[in-house]
Every structure is written in C-alpha cells, then in structure tokens.
Scaffold this motif. Structure first.
Motif, PDB file in Angstrom:
ATOM      1  N   ALA A   1       0.807  -1.220   0.000  1.00  0.00           N
ATOM      2  CA  ALA A   1       0.000   0.000   0.000  1.00  0.00           C
ATOM      3  C   ALA A   1       0.843   1.273   0.000  1.00  0.00           C
ATOM      4  CB  ALA A   1      -0.920   0.001   1.224  1.00  0.00           C
ATOM      5  N   ASP A   2       2.143   1.174   0.255  1.00  0.00           N
ATOM      6  CA  ASP A   2       2.987   2.365   0.276  1.00  0.00           C
ATOM      7  C   ASP A   2       3.127   2.948  -1.133  1.00  0.00           C
ATOM      8  OD1 ASP A   2       3.323   1.881   2.942  1.00  0.00           O
ATOM      9  OD2 ASP A   2       5.367   1.098   2.765  1.00  0.00           O
ATOM     10  N   ALA A   3       3.584   4.182  -1.194  1.00  0.00           N
ATOM     11  CA  ALA A   3       3.829   4.827  -2.492  1.00  0.00           C
ATOM     12  C   ALA A   3       4.930   4.082  -3.231  1.00  0.00           C
ATOM     13  CB  ALA A   3       4.218   6.280  -2.280  1.00  0.00           C
ATOM     14  N   ALA A   4       4.725   3.861  -4.526  1.00  0.00           N
ATOM     15  CA  ALA A   4       5.731   3.166  -5.332  1.00  0.00           C
ATOM     16  C   ALA A   4       6.958   4.057  -5.514  1.00  0.00           C
ATOM     17  CB  ALA A   4       5.141   2.805  -6.688  1.00  0.00           C
ATOM     18  N   PRO A   5       8.149   3.470  -5.569  1.00  0.00           N
ATOM     19  CA  PRO A   5       9.343   4.283  -5.816  1.00  0.00           C
ATOM     20  C   PRO A   5       9.278   4.955  -7.182  1.00  0.00           C
ATOM     21  CG  PRO A   5       9.850   1.931  -5.898  1.00  0.00           C
ATOM     22  CD  PRO A   5       8.464   2.047  -5.397  1.00  0.00           C
ATOM     23  N   SER A   6       9.923   6.071  -7.301  1.00  0.00           N
ATOM     24  CA  SER A   6       9.885   6.851  -8.532  1.00  0.00           C
ATOM     25  C   SER A   6      10.670   6.157  -9.646  1.00  0.00           C
ATOM     26  CB  SER A   6      10.474   8.246  -8.282  1.00  0.00           C
ATOM     27  OG  SER A   6      10.674   8.918  -9.505  1.00  0.00           O
ATOM     28  N   MET A   7       9.967   5.815 -10.718  1.00  0.00           N
ATOM     29  CA  MET A   7      10.637   5.216 -11.876  1.00  0.00           C
ATOM     30  C   MET A   7      11.594   6.226 -12.514  1.00  0.00           C
ATOM     31  SD  MET A   7       9.365   2.070 -12.449  1.00  0.00           S
ATOM     32  CE  MET A   7       9.421   1.768 -14.199  1.00  0.00           C
ATOM     33  N   ARG A   8      11.170   7.490 -12.537  1.00  0.00           N
ATOM     34  CA  ARG A   8      12.000   8.514 -13.168  1.00  0.00           C
ATOM     35  C   ARG A   8      13.326   8.670 -12.424  1.00  0.00           C
ATOM     36  NH1 ARG A   8       9.337  14.233 -14.466  1.00  0.00           N
ATOM     37  NH2 ARG A   8       8.192  12.833 -15.858  1.00  0.00           N
ATOM     38  N   ALA A   9      13.265   8.717 -11.097  1.00  0.00           N
ATOM     39  CA  ALA A   9      14.489   8.849 -10.309  1.00  0.00           C
ATOM     40  C   ALA A   9      15.373   7.614 -10.475  1.00  0.00           C
ATOM     41  CB  ALA A   9      14.142   9.063  -8.842  1.00  0.00           C
ATOM     42  N   PHE A  10      14.748   6.436 -10.507  1.00  0.00           N
ATOM     43  CA  PHE A  10      15.494   5.190 -10.666  1.00  0.00           C
ATOM     44  C   PHE A  10      16.283   5.199 -11.968  1.00  0.00           C
ATOM     45  CE2 PHE A  10      15.834   0.857 -12.312  1.00  0.00           C
ATOM     46  CZ  PHE A  10      16.352   0.167 -11.220  1.00  0.00           C
ATOM     47  N   TRP A  11      15.622   5.500 -13.091  1.00  0.00           N
ATOM     48  CA  TRP A  11      16.301   5.455 -14.371  1.00  0.00           C
ATOM     49  C   TRP A  11      17.228   6.644 -14.588  1.00  0.00           C
ATOM     50  CZ3 TRP A  11      16.919   1.192 -16.841  1.00  0.00           C
ATOM     51  CH2 TRP A  11      15.984   0.169 -16.697  1.00  0.00           C
ATOM     52  N   ARG A  12      16.941   7.773 -13.924  1.00  0.00           N
ATOM     53  CA  ARG A  12      17.879   8.887 -13.991  1.00  0.00           C
ATOM     54  C   ARG A  12      19.217   8.476 -13.373  1.00  0.00           C
ATOM     55  NH1 ARG A  12      15.760  12.380 -10.537  1.00  0.00           N
ATOM     56  NH2 ARG A  12      14.139  13.012 -12.019  1.00  0.00           N
ATOM     57  N   TYR A  13      19.145   7.724 -12.292  1.00  0.00           N
ATOM     58  CA  TYR A  13      20.365   7.232 -11.649  1.00  0.00           C
ATOM     59  C   TYR A  13      21.000   6.125 -12.490  1.00  0.00           C
ATOM     60  CZ  TYR A  13      23.419   5.161  -8.098  1.00  0.00           C
ATOM     61  OH  TYR A  13      24.506   4.666  -7.425  1.00  0.00           O
ATOM     62  N   ALA A  14      20.157   5.225 -13.046  1.00  0.00           N
ATOM     63  CA  ALA A  14      20.666   4.040 -13.738  1.00  0.00           C
ATOM     64  C   ALA A  14      21.321   4.374 -15.076  1.00  0.00           C
ATOM     65  CB  ALA A  14      19.543   3.035 -13.948  1.00  0.00           C
ATOM     66  N   ARG A  15      20.844   5.404 -15.776  1.00  0.00           N
ATOM     67  CA  ARG A  15      21.329   5.658 -17.136  1.00  0.00           C
ATOM     68  C   ARG A  15      22.843   5.830 -17.214  1.00  0.00           C
ATOM     69  NH1 ARG A  15      16.272   8.279 -18.022  1.00  0.00           N
ATOM     70  NH2 ARG A  15      17.088  10.242 -17.234  1.00  0.00           N
ATOM     71  N   PRO A  16      23.435   6.744 -16.438  1.00  0.00           N
ATOM     72  CA  PRO A  16      24.900   6.827 -16.523  1.00  0.00           C
ATOM     73  C   PRO A  16      25.579   5.576 -15.991  1.00  0.00           C
ATOM     74  CG  PRO A  16      24.048   8.276 -14.800  1.00  0.00           C
ATOM     75  CD  PRO A  16      22.878   7.801 -15.585  1.00  0.00           C
ATOM     76  N   ARG A  17      24.939   4.910 -15.023  1.00  0.00           N
ATOM     77  CA  ARG A  17      25.530   3.684 -14.487  1.00  0.00           C
ATOM     78  C   ARG A  17      25.521   2.568 -15.518  1.00  0.00           C
ATOM     79  NH1 ARG A  17      29.571   1.840 -11.968  1.00  0.00           N
ATOM     80  NH2 ARG A  17      29.222  -0.217 -11.068  1.00  0.00           N
ATOM     81  N   ALA A  18      24.551   2.610 -16.447  1.00  0.00           N
ATOM     82  CA  ALA A  18      24.513   1.594 -17.509  1.00  0.00           C
ATOM     83  C   ALA A  18      25.796   1.633 -18.328  1.00  0.00           C
ATOM     84  CB  ALA A  18      23.301   1.827 -18.403  1.00  0.00           C
ATOM     85  N   VAL A  19      26.246   2.844 -18.646  1.00  0.00           N
ATOM     86  CA  VAL A  19      27.473   2.977 -19.429  1.00  0.00           C
ATOM     87  C   VAL A  19      28.693   2.656 -18.580  1.00  0.00           C
ATOM     88  CG1 VAL A  19      28.845   4.538 -20.849  1.00  0.00           C
ATOM     89  CG2 VAL A  19      26.351   4.724 -20.848  1.00  0.00           C
ATOM     90  N   SER A  20      28.713   3.160 -17.339  1.00  0.00           N
ATOM     91  CA  SER A  20      29.900   2.948 -16.502  1.00  0.00           C
ATOM     92  C   SER A  20      30.051   1.491 -16.087  1.00  0.00           C
ATOM     93  CB  SER A  20      29.857   3.855 -15.262  1.00  0.00           C
ATOM     94  OG  SER A  20      28.738   3.583 -14.471  1.00  0.00           O
ATOM     95  N   SER A  21      28.937   0.769 -15.873  1.00  0.00           N
ATOM     96  CA  SER A  21      29.054  -0.651 -15.533  1.00  0.00           C
ATOM     97  C   SER A  21      29.566  -1.442 -16.727  1.00  0.00           C
ATOM     98  CB  SER A  21      27.709  -1.211 -15.056  1.00  0.00           C
ATOM     99  OG  SER A  21      26.723  -1.108 -16.066  1.00  0.00           O
TER     100      SER A  21
END
Length: 490
Positions: free
Chosen positions: A210-230
């Motif tokens: 029932a809690d608020a779902a985590p922000s997809m936008r914030a998740f992928w904003r963080y993940a995008r540069p990490r995709a390249v660096s990983s």
C-alpha cells in the motif's frame, strides 16, 4: 540477525568459492592447450561484457533506491522490479541476436585463424546474454532489499561451481570442442537466472503493498549513466584478453587469461567485501549518519588491505613461479602477473571508492571516471601489446586501475567528505610490506622460495594481523556474528 553483521564475511566466503572455481576452470581449459584456452577466455569475456552491459546499470540502481523505498511498513515494489526485469531481458535478447549475426566477423577479428571456434562459441552463448543480464539486475534488487545471501549462493557458489563441474565433465571426456565448452559454461548461467527470480520473489521484490511506489524517473535517472559505466567497468576487467588475442594471437591470450586468474582471485575478495558494504553504506547515508558511513568505509578498506596485501605481494615477488601452476611454459607471464599484482595493491588501499561514489548518488561522475580508465587501458594496450606482449597488456591494465580508483577516492573525499584510508589500513599495509618483501627478495624464485616467503611472512605478520582482525571484529564474527564490529569500531 543484523544484515550488517553477516554480509562482509558471507561475501568473503562466496569470493573464496568463486576463486577456487575460477582457478579450477582455468586449469581445466589450460589442459586443452594455450590456443584453446585463449579462444575460451576471449569468447566468454565478450559474453560477460554483453550481459553486464545489458543489465543497464540497474544492479547498482536497485542498491541505491530500494533501502529508501522499503522504509515504510508495506513496500510497493512490483511495478519497478517487474518493469526493470522486462527491460533488461529484452535488451539482452536483442544483444544476443546482434552477437549471433556478427559472430563470424567478430571471431576473425578476435582470433584470426582460430576465428571459427570463437564464432561458434559466440553463436551458442549469445542465448545466455538475457539470462546473464536478468541475474545481474535482480541480484542488485536482493541486495537493495537487505540480503547478500542470493548474491553469494547464486552468483558466487552455484553458478561458478556448476560451470567448473560441467567443464570438468567435457574436458575429462575429451569433448574439448567449442560447442561442448560453450554449453558447459552457458547452461549454469540460465539456471542461475531462475534461482535469482525465485530469491527476489522470496524477499518481497514483487510485492504490491500500500505504500507509495518508488519513482521510476528517479530510478532510471540514476541508472542511465551507471549503464554505461558498468559496461565500461566490466570491459576494463575482461577486455584485455580479447585485445591480447586480437593483437598477439589466441595462444598468448590463453596465457594471459590464465595468469590473470591469480589477480582476479584477490579482486574477488576486494569486490565482494565492497559489494557487501554498499547496502549498509547507502543506509547510513540515507539516515544522514556520516560518522557511521566514515567508520564503515575505513574499516572496510582496512579489512581489504589485511586480506589482500600479503597475497598480492607474494604474486609480485614470485610471479614467474606462480604462473607455472598452469604449465611450465606459462612462466613467460610472470612479469605481467607481477605488474598486475602491484596495481591491485593500490586498488585495495583505495577501498571501495567507486561504490562509495555511487552510494553518494554520483553515478554520472562514476561514469566519467570509469570511461576515462577504460580509454587509458585501450590506448595503452593498443600501443604496448604489439611491442611488449603480455607485459604491455599488464601495464595498460594496471595504469587504468590506478587511475580509476585514485580518481574515485579523491571524488568521494571532495563530494562526501569521506575518506577510506585510515591509520589502521596504513599500518597493515606497511606491516605486510615489512613482513613479505625482504624475505621474498632474498628467497629463490622457485616453489621452495614461494613457500619460504609465505611461511616467514605469516610468522612475522601474524600477530599484527590477528590484532587487527580482533579490532575489526573478525574473530568474534566467526562464531555467530561475522564481522560484527565492522560498522562500529573506530
């Protein structure tokens, strides 16, 4: 039991099992000849790079986002986790199809006259790329949910032991064709993906609370540069054997891929301890507990130095002898092994710098640092491997590792006011040098000399190491609570 108390030793146990399995795999493949080993290591390196790249940085993004998303009493994670799993699987499937289409030209570029064997392995192993990507991503979710156990059990025990067991069967049976080796290495990857999905479900990763779902936008904003660096990070770890194969032939690549297992063994311990620290470090930062984060970071670095410096010093002093464990002809890789071991001393002393930078939310800066290190490796390898062979590859890789970890450590200090180095880590490093280097220089470069170096070094370093282990809570943790004071001692 508190996850902080068990994570680091559990990760270290997993690193030990992975190390043994990887050595076993290298020894088995080396029996089939240096050229076959070169084909195997080059093809599996390409698949590993592809699988990690297709995880799109979500592994670290989960570790960064889920501790905050699970602070409520009824977390709502289903949409984020399911959509992420679908995304990485689809991207992995697309990459697998592309690898299948490009297998022949890639094989010729990587291995020349042995290109057909590399192409065969790439076509067969392209199927496992989406499974690899899914496993990497969801294991990040399980760590973000507070458990290191799935990472250890699936990724550091079951998969590597499954691979070495399957390769043992095909090698002892004489089935050393590219097809047989590819299947033996690839099937455990598929099974690991299934186990990871089950573990994620058990930990509540697919719960719709029932809690608020985590922000997809914030998740992928963080993940995008990490995709390249990983992707750049795993390329930095694995691409050298492909470059050596392309520039110097698969036989030298087989030697390089085999001897680098010694360095990888120590790096497994460094990475596993750092990986176990990432979740608790992120929670400390979310709670604005800077003092706790500093203690955790410094004690983790001291623990890395305690575990790895004696080992890397022995490799640096007796590289030529140690390399012959695969075959007497592999002694030519001794100088390269020594250079890589020296670079790993700096890596250990820097601590989990890149992970700390990521837990501070600076995935973009991590990307710049990692891409810069990879560019250094590629340029130096291209210049040095044709002239100096294995030594050139080792210099290129070592320079890249030192640049990456040094830059990350400086950024962590500047941005987060956190320093991984401490008096304890410095004393442990100095003690390891004093205990191992003099006797190592005096002892002959033979197995007897290796034994003498280890024995005398252990005798001299033992009291200092034991005292540090007690201070870091290692011995008390071996009973029911491993490394119980890791986050609490100063």
């Amino acid at each position: 039991m508190n996850a902080r108390r068990v994570a680091a030793p559990l990760a270290l146990l997993g690193a030990v099992v992975t190390t043994v399995a990887n050595f076993g795999l290298a020894l088995l493949v080396a029996r089939a000849g240096a050229e076959t080993a070169g084909v195997f290591f080059a093809a599996t390196a390409v698949i590993t790079i592809a699988g990690n790249t297709c995880s799109l940085g979500t592994m670290t993004a989960f570790v960064w986002s889920l501790p905050e998303a699970t602070q409520g009493s009824n977390p709502n994670l289903r949409r984020l986790v399911l959509s992420t799993a679908l995304a990485v699987t689809l991207v992995g499937a697309g990459a697998g199809l592309a690898l299948t289409a490009m297998a022949d030209p890639a094989g010729r570029a990587i291995a020349g006259s042995s290109g057909d064997d590399v192409a065969t392995m790439l076509r067969l192993l392209a199927v496992v790329v989406p499974f690899w990507a899914l496993t990497v991503s969801l294991l990040g979710a399980t760590r973000g949910l507070g458990s290191m156990t799935p990472t250890v059990v699936v990724n550091q025990v079951l998969r590597p032991l499954g691979q070495v067991g399957a390769v043992t069967v095909v090698v002892l049976a004489g089935w050393t064709s590219a097809q047989s080796l590819a299947l033996a290495w690839g099937v455990p990857v598929v099974l690991a993906a299934g186990a990871t999905v089950a573990a994620t479900a058990q930990l509540g990763g697919f719960a719709a609370g029932a809690d608020a779902a985590p922000s997809m936008r914030a998740f992928w904003r963080y993940a995008r540069p990490r995709a390249v660096s990983s992707a750049a990070q795993v390329a930095l770890e694995r691409l050298d054997v492909v470059i050596v194969s392309a520039l110097a032939g698969p036989a030298l690549a087989g030697i390089y891929g085999s001897i680098s297992r010694f360095v990888t063994a120590g790096n497994f311990a460094v990475f596993a301890i750092g990986q176990a620290t990432s979740g608790p470090l992120r929670r400390a930062l979310v709670d604005d507990d800077r003092a706790g984060a500093q203690r955790l970071l410094q004690n983790t670095t001291a623990f890395m130095v305690l575990i790895t410096w004696p080992y890397f010093l022995v490799l640096a002093l007796h590289g030529s002898t140690v390399a012959t464990v695969f075959d007497p002809s592999y002694a030519v890789g001794g100088s390269a092994l020594a250079i890589m071991a020296v670079a790993m001393l700096a890596n250990s002393f820097a601590g989990p710098a890149d992970l700390a930078l990521l837990m501070l939310g600076r995935s973009g800066m991590s990307l710049l640092v990692t891409v810069g290190a990879l560019a250094t490796d590629l340029v130096l390898a291209w210049l040095l491997v044709p002239r100096w062979g294995l030594v050139g590859a080792a210099i290129a890789w070592g320079a890249a590792v030192i640049i990456q970890n040094g830059a990350a450590a400086l950024l962590v200090h500047r941005i987060g006011d956190l320093r991984a180095q401490s008096t304890t880590a410095t004393v442990l490093g100095a003690a390891a040098v004093a205990a191992v280097v003099p006797v190592g220089l005096l002892a002959a470069d033979s197995w007897r000399g290796v034994a003498v170096t280890i024995a005398v070094g252990a005798l001299l370093l033992g009291p200092v190491a034991a005292g540090a282990a007690v201070r870091l809570g290692f011995f008390g943790a071996l009973l029911p609570a491993p490394l119980s004071r890791l986050a609490r001692t100063g």
